[in-house]
Scaffold this motif. Structure first.
Motif: not given
Length: 86
Positions: A15-36
């Motif tokens: 599950a996503d760690a607690a934190g601001p929504g922008w940080q969760r979105q940035a983490a998902r985007a960085a993860h997707a970029a690594l897979y790409a």
């Protein structure tokens, strides 16, 4: 890469760690970029090498050429490969 992607599809991510929504979105985007990058880096490297006009070897095996020597394609794919690395 294929095995890693298959394993990722089987396992539910934590599950996503607690934190601001922008940080969760940035983490998902960085993860997707690594897979790409895991997919695009080998593809751009192989195609760039294939367009160089020299045989491409992988563990001693000569891989098929996709096209004859194409300097403009080689230059573009080398740039794309180097950009993805950074």
């Amino acid at each position: 890469v294929i095995l890693r992607l298959a394993g990722r599809r089987r396992r539910v991510p934590p599950a996503d760690a607690a934190g601001p929504g922008w940080q969760r979105q940035a983490a998902r985007a960085a993860h997707a970029a690594l897979y790409a990058c895991m997919v695009l880096l080998p593809v751009t490297g192989y195609l760039g090498s294939s367009f160089s006009g020299y045989p491409v070897r992988f563990f001693g095996q000569v891989l098929p050429q996709w096209a004859p020597a194409w300097p403009a394609g080689k230059q573009f794919l080398s740039l794309a490969h180097g950009t993805l690395v950074w």
